[in-house]
Design an enzyme around this catalytic site. Sequence first.
Site, PDB file in Angstrom:
ATOM      1  N   GLU A 159      -2.557  -7.309   9.713  1.00  0.00           N
ATOM      2  CA  GLU A 159      -1.756  -6.681  10.763  1.00  0.00           C
ATOM      3  C   GLU A 159      -2.663  -6.166  11.878  1.00  0.00           C
ATOM      4  OE1 GLU A 159       1.281  -2.929  11.582  1.00  0.00           O
ATOM      5  OE2 GLU A 159       0.775  -3.464   9.513  1.00  0.00           O
ATOM      6  N   LYS A 168       5.398   2.380 -10.144  1.00  0.00           N
ATOM      7  CA  LYS A 168       5.563   1.393  -9.078  1.00  0.00           C
ATOM      8  C   LYS A 168       6.896   1.493  -8.360  1.00  0.00           C
ATOM      9  CE  LYS A 168       2.178  -1.979 -10.700  1.00  0.00           C
ATOM     10  NZ  LYS A 168       1.626  -1.256 -11.842  1.00  0.00           N
ATOM     11  N   ASP A 184      -4.708  -1.430  -7.568  1.00  0.00           N
ATOM     12  CA  ASP A 184      -3.462  -2.147  -7.856  1.00  0.00           C
ATOM     13  C   ASP A 184      -2.547  -2.008  -6.644  1.00  0.00           C
ATOM     14  OD1 ASP A 184      -1.006  -3.076  -8.727  1.00  0.00           O
ATOM     15  OD2 ASP A 184      -1.147  -2.151 -10.698  1.00  0.00           O
ATOM     16  N   HIS A 210       0.773  -2.466  20.392  1.00  0.00           N
ATOM     17  CA  HIS A 210       1.051  -3.667  19.618  1.00  0.00           C
ATOM     18  C   HIS A 210       1.102  -4.904  20.510  1.00  0.00           C
ATOM     19  CE1 HIS A 210       2.031  -0.777  16.472  1.00  0.00           C
ATOM     20  NE2 HIS A 210       1.996  -1.782  15.626  1.00  0.00           N
TER      21      HIS A 210
END
Length: 425
Positions: A118, A249, A323, A414
């Site tokens: 990104e 998670k 992770d 951006h």
Amino acid sequence: MAAPHHRASSVLERLLNEGSVEEYAYRLAPKSHAFARIPREPHITAETVEARWQALAAPGERRERLLDAQTRAQMEAYQRNIENFIGTVKLPVGIAGPLRVNGLHAQGDYVVPLATTEAALVASYSRGSQLITRAGGCTALLLNEGVSRAPGFAFRDLIEAGRFVSWVLSQMDAFRAAAATTTRHGRLLDLRVTVEGNHVYLGFDYATGDAAGQNMVTIATEAVCRYILEHTPVEPQYSFVEANLSGDKKASALSFLSVRGKKVTAEVHLPAELVKAGLHTTPEQMVNYWRMSAMGGVLSGTVGVQGHYANGLAALYIACGQDAACVAESAVGVTRFELTGDGDLYAAVTLPNLIVGTVGGGTGLPSQRACLELLGLAGPGHAQALAEICAALALAGELSIIGALAAGHFARAHQQLARGSGKDA
């Protein structure tokens, strides 16, 4: 999840224009014809990798992009981290910083490696980091630690469940001993009991040393569950090693009531002139934006109120062998901006679920260890410092993105960095 009537009708009309109901029924029905099998030998060897590529029948150029010479030379390093191995994917890594952290465990100026595709992300976090550093650094404090696993047990009725709980509460020493047989680094800290009808959930909290500890606590809890099933005076009808009460998670309200991983808070005081020079806005406008965005978070039902913790944490996790799926819970937290009596900006973040480690998992892989070494945090003794740096990085990201929004520069940044000025961008 309901679809509005007009939208559902529009989709149906488009589908029927492109094909018949019978055609779609065939496409959507199960198919019983044979399929190509991918070799599933667990060990990574040149022969097993070659067999998988043969099964894929992919062009050689595609194979070379995933299995280049360096990857072939390092295959053995991935033995404990992947199944059905065919190669590696490369991501660009940038550095944000310097980020000055004044923590209980993290002390100094850090350049933080971030792996992302990104554009504008590294620039944003670097801007926030440098702003913090110019202010003398942020204060970061590790508040709590513990990784949980929550097995569930089902009984015939509430009476049996109550008898089971009564026995469980007398067994903590035995549970600790059972868990200790599976690990030299983990330690069972506490137990929480939740009763729902004839279901009993046991929330086991562990210290996991310098490892993130997800596998460690699962294996330890499996041993505890074996002890329970062998010794309980009330046999459950069935049980599971994880009954979805640990918050593993996923974002959950449980985050703010306990801890999963490492709970860290970080703060910084920014003089008004520094805000103006670094972010091209004012503390007042920053606070105005924060107030409106906090209400927006409440109205949209978010768990916690923050701008974009996931951006920085995902990039850091991937770079440093964490992770990446744990970003789902790690990116829960609260950001708070206030105007001080002197007209300066006070900014703070609190993240209760940072699942990070500096040993185990992917931390020993070649590129990921190199990133931890850039931070000076590779190996034992550094997990607590890494957690404080995560909070400091999240704070840097919040300052930068809110500064851009408050100054009206968010879209422009951006446009310039992510899309360029080309006609087709």
